[in-house]
Design a protein around this motif. Structure first.
Motif, PDB file in Angstrom:
ATOM      1  N   ALA A  60     -18.552 -42.174  -7.153  1.00  0.00           N
ATOM      2  CA  ALA A  60     -18.406 -42.585  -8.602  1.00  0.00           C
ATOM      3  C   ALA A  60     -19.637 -42.467  -8.847  1.00  0.00           C
ATOM      4  CB  ALA A  60     -18.178 -43.889  -8.713  1.00  0.00           C
ATOM      5  N   LEU A  61     -21.053 -41.724  -7.872  1.00  0.00           N
ATOM      6  CA  LEU A  61     -22.303 -41.649  -9.040  1.00  0.00           C
ATOM      7  C   LEU A  61     -22.739 -40.820  -8.716  1.00  0.00           C
ATOM      8  CD1 LEU A  61     -23.912 -44.602  -6.001  1.00  0.00           C
ATOM      9  CD2 LEU A  61     -23.010 -44.542  -8.769  1.00  0.00           C
ATOM     10  N   TYR A  62     -21.830 -39.964  -8.825  1.00  0.00           N
ATOM     11  CA  TYR A  62     -21.696 -37.574  -8.868  1.00  0.00           C
ATOM     12  C   TYR A  62     -21.421 -38.054 -10.540  1.00  0.00           C
ATOM     13  CZ  TYR A  62     -23.407 -37.077  -4.518  1.00  0.00           C
ATOM     14  OH  TYR A  62     -23.739 -37.054  -3.051  1.00  0.00           O
ATOM     15  N   ASN A  63     -22.712 -37.341 -11.604  1.00  0.00           N
ATOM     16  CA  ASN A  63     -22.489 -37.385 -13.186  1.00  0.00           C
ATOM     17  C   ASN A  63     -20.785 -35.754 -13.043  1.00  0.00           C
ATOM     18  OD1 ASN A  63     -25.100 -38.192 -12.363  1.00  0.00           O
ATOM     19  ND2 ASN A  63     -24.681 -39.357 -13.671  1.00  0.00           N
ATOM     20  N   TYR A  64     -21.343 -35.187 -12.543  1.00  0.00           N
ATOM     21  CA  TYR A  64     -21.059 -33.226 -12.395  1.00  0.00           C
ATOM     22  C   TYR A  64     -20.305 -32.594 -11.176  1.00  0.00           C
ATOM     23  CZ  TYR A  64     -24.711 -33.862 -16.203  1.00  0.00           C
ATOM     24  OH  TYR A  64     -25.621 -34.151 -17.275  1.00  0.00           O
ATOM     25  N   TRP A  65     -19.467 -32.058 -12.131  1.00  0.00           N
ATOM     26  CA  TRP A  65     -18.070 -31.701 -10.488  1.00  0.00           C
ATOM     27  C   TRP A  65     -17.889 -30.969 -11.380  1.00  0.00           C
ATOM     28  CZ3 TRP A  65     -16.296 -35.417  -6.462  1.00  0.00           C
ATOM     29  CH2 TRP A  65     -17.000 -36.343  -6.175  1.00  0.00           C
ATOM     30  N   GLY A  66     -18.073 -29.453 -10.102  1.00  0.00           N
ATOM     31  CA  GLY A  66     -17.151 -28.240 -10.124  1.00  0.00           C
ATOM     32  C   GLY A  66     -15.703 -28.025 -10.238  1.00  0.00           C
ATOM     33  N   GLN A  67     -15.226 -27.558 -10.499  1.00  0.00           N
ATOM     34  CA  GLN A  67     -13.311 -26.809 -10.454  1.00  0.00           C
ATOM     35  C   GLN A  67     -13.107 -27.226  -9.345  1.00  0.00           C
ATOM     36  OE1 GLN A  67     -15.268 -24.475 -10.031  1.00  0.00           O
ATOM     37  NE2 GLN A  67     -14.468 -22.904  -8.877  1.00  0.00           N
ATOM     38  N   GLY A  68     -13.246 -27.413  -7.949  1.00  0.00           N
ATOM     39  CA  GLY A  68     -13.310 -26.850  -6.697  1.00  0.00           C
ATOM     40  C   GLY A  68     -12.581 -25.608  -6.266  1.00  0.00           C
ATOM     41  N   THR A  69     -12.514 -26.077  -4.317  1.00  0.00           N
ATOM     42  CA  THR A  69     -12.051 -24.445  -4.022  1.00  0.00           C
ATOM     43  C   THR A  69     -11.425 -24.514  -2.756  1.00  0.00           C
ATOM     44  OG1 THR A  69     -12.941 -22.409  -2.652  1.00  0.00           O
ATOM     45  CG2 THR A  69     -14.280 -24.000  -2.230  1.00  0.00           C
ATOM     46  N   GLN A  70      -9.942 -23.333  -3.056  1.00  0.00           N
ATOM     47  CA  GLN A  70      -9.269 -24.152  -1.727  1.00  0.00           C
ATOM     48  C   GLN A  70      -9.566 -23.682  -0.122  1.00  0.00           C
ATOM     49  OE1 GLN A  70      -6.158 -25.852  -1.988  1.00  0.00           O
ATOM     50  NE2 GLN A  70      -6.027 -26.275   0.148  1.00  0.00           N
ATOM     51  N   VAL A  71      -9.219 -24.389   0.674  1.00  0.00           N
ATOM     52  CA  VAL A  71     -10.066 -24.678   1.929  1.00  0.00           C
ATOM     53  C   VAL A  71      -7.783 -24.771   2.835  1.00  0.00           C
ATOM     54  CG1 VAL A  71     -11.029 -24.600   3.827  1.00  0.00           C
ATOM     55  CG2 VAL A  71     -12.042 -24.984   2.151  1.00  0.00           C
ATOM     56  N   THR A  72      -7.948 -23.944   3.817  1.00  0.00           N
ATOM     57  CA  THR A  72      -6.308 -24.016   4.327  1.00  0.00           C
ATOM     58  C   THR A  72      -6.979 -23.305   5.232  1.00  0.00           C
ATOM     59  OG1 THR A  72      -5.205 -23.623   2.295  1.00  0.00           O
ATOM     60  CG2 THR A  72      -3.996 -23.203   4.824  1.00  0.00           C
ATOM     61  N   VAL A  73      -6.737 -24.452   6.935  1.00  0.00           N
ATOM     62  CA  VAL A  73      -7.273 -24.378   7.542  1.00  0.00           C
ATOM     63  C   VAL A  73      -5.590 -24.003   8.371  1.00  0.00           C
ATOM     64  CG1 VAL A  73      -8.079 -24.854  10.114  1.00  0.00           C
ATOM     65  CG2 VAL A  73      -9.084 -24.965   8.057  1.00  0.00           C
ATOM     66  N   SER A  74      -5.626 -23.116   9.285  1.00  0.00           N
ATOM     67  CA  SER A  74      -3.410 -22.447   9.814  1.00  0.00           C
ATOM     68  C   SER A  74      -4.247 -23.263  11.873  1.00  0.00           C
ATOM     69  CB  SER A  74      -2.844 -21.278   9.686  1.00  0.00           C
ATOM     70  OG  SER A  74      -3.587 -20.638  10.314  1.00  0.00           O
ATOM     71  N   SER A  75      -2.732 -23.530  12.445  1.00  0.00           N
ATOM     72  CA  SER A  75      -2.634 -24.543  13.610  1.00  0.00           C
ATOM     73  C   SER A  75      -2.422 -23.039  14.048  1.00  0.00           C
ATOM     74  CB  SER A  75      -2.312 -25.202  13.910  1.00  0.00           C
ATOM     75  OG  SER A  75      -1.062 -25.402  13.643  1.00  0.00           O
TER      76      SER A  75
ATOM     77  N   GLY B  47     -16.236 -19.198  -2.165  1.00  0.00           N
ATOM     78  CA  GLY B  47     -15.938 -19.216  -0.317  1.00  0.00           C
ATOM     79  C   GLY B  47     -15.005 -20.040   0.388  1.00  0.00           C
ATOM     80  N   GLY B  48     -14.266 -20.334  -0.481  1.00  0.00           N
ATOM     81  CA  GLY B  48     -12.973 -21.236   0.243  1.00  0.00           C
ATOM     82  C   GLY B  48     -12.045 -20.182   0.782  1.00  0.00           C
ATOM     83  N   GLY B  49     -10.910 -20.137   1.245  1.00  0.00           N
ATOM     84  CA  GLY B  49      -9.881 -19.120   1.901  1.00  0.00           C
ATOM     85  C   GLY B  49      -8.732 -19.728   2.435  1.00  0.00           C
ATOM     86  N   LEU B  50      -8.828 -19.051   3.400  1.00  0.00           N
ATOM     87  CA  LEU B  50      -6.994 -19.227   4.944  1.00  0.00           C
ATOM     88  C   LEU B  50      -7.970 -18.641   6.076  1.00  0.00           C
ATOM     89  CD1 LEU B  50      -4.291 -19.918   5.725  1.00  0.00           C
ATOM     90  CD2 LEU B  50      -3.802 -18.076   4.917  1.00  0.00           C
ATOM     91  N   VAL B  51      -8.041 -19.417   7.532  1.00  0.00           N
ATOM     92  CA  VAL B  51      -8.855 -18.964   8.047  1.00  0.00           C
ATOM     93  C   VAL B  51      -7.542 -19.670   9.244  1.00  0.00           C
ATOM     94  CG1 VAL B  51     -11.023 -18.873   6.954  1.00  0.00           C
ATOM     95  CG2 VAL B  51     -10.229 -20.756   8.287  1.00  0.00           C
ATOM     96  N   GLN B  52      -8.027 -19.512   9.876  1.00  0.00           N
ATOM     97  CA  GLN B  52      -6.937 -19.649  11.940  1.00  0.00           C
ATOM     98  C   GLN B  52      -8.196 -21.576  12.220  1.00  0.00           C
ATOM     99  OE1 GLN B  52      -6.150 -16.928  13.997  1.00  0.00           O
ATOM    100  NE2 GLN B  52      -4.303 -16.639  13.447  1.00  0.00           N
ATOM    101  N   ALA B  53      -7.980 -22.308  12.274  1.00  0.00           N
ATOM    102  CA  ALA B  53      -8.156 -23.250  13.704  1.00  0.00           C
ATOM    103  C   ALA B  53      -9.103 -22.450  14.181  1.00  0.00           C
ATOM    104  CB  ALA B  53      -7.213 -24.120  14.335  1.00  0.00           C
TER     105      ALA B  53
END
Length: 124
Positions: free
Chosen positions: A109-124, A8-14
């Motif tokens: 530190a108390l979380y055991n499992y993590w995803g790979q991450g998704t980039q969110v970029t907000v342009s001005s 669901g990440g992506g590049l969006v405007q402010a």
């Protein structure tokens, strides 16, 4: 073991909105509290929001309170982060995490499992 996949990440405007999803697979989803964290370039990973196993209890960082909302759908094994009124300072990689306790927590530190991450970029 729990596997987490964000989307669901992506590049969006402010001012725009995005909804991040995190699909979990593996062990019983309701055994885990879930959280969202983010990491901007050159900065530490910061807490964004967390939710208890049932969804009844949530906590949001002050920087996103009133703009972001965490929720979960246990039958679908998915946690969401609805992000409204996005700002350039929200730009980061967003990570989903699972904690092997039912209560939410703000400490990464108390979380055991993590995803790979998704980039969110907000342009001005």
């Amino acid at each position: 073991q729990v596997q987490l996949v964000e989307s669901g990440g992506g590049l969006v405007q402010a001012g725009a909105s995005l909804r991040l999803s995190c699909a979990a697979s593996g062990r019983t989803f309701t055994n885990y509290a879930m959280g969202w964290f983010r990491q901007a370039p050159g900065k530490e990973r910061d807490f964004v929001a967390s939710i208890s196993w049932s969804g009844d209890s949530t906590w949001h960082a002050d920087s996103v309170k009133g703009r972001f909302t965490i929720s979960r759908d246990n039958p679908k094994k998915t946690v969401y982060l609805q992000m409204n009124s996005l700002k350039p300072e929200d730009t980061a990689v967003y990570y989903c995490a699972a904690r092997s306790y039912r209560n939410y927590d703000t400490r990464s530190a108390l979380y055991n499992y993590w995803g790979q991450g998704t980039q969110v970029t907000v342009s001005s």
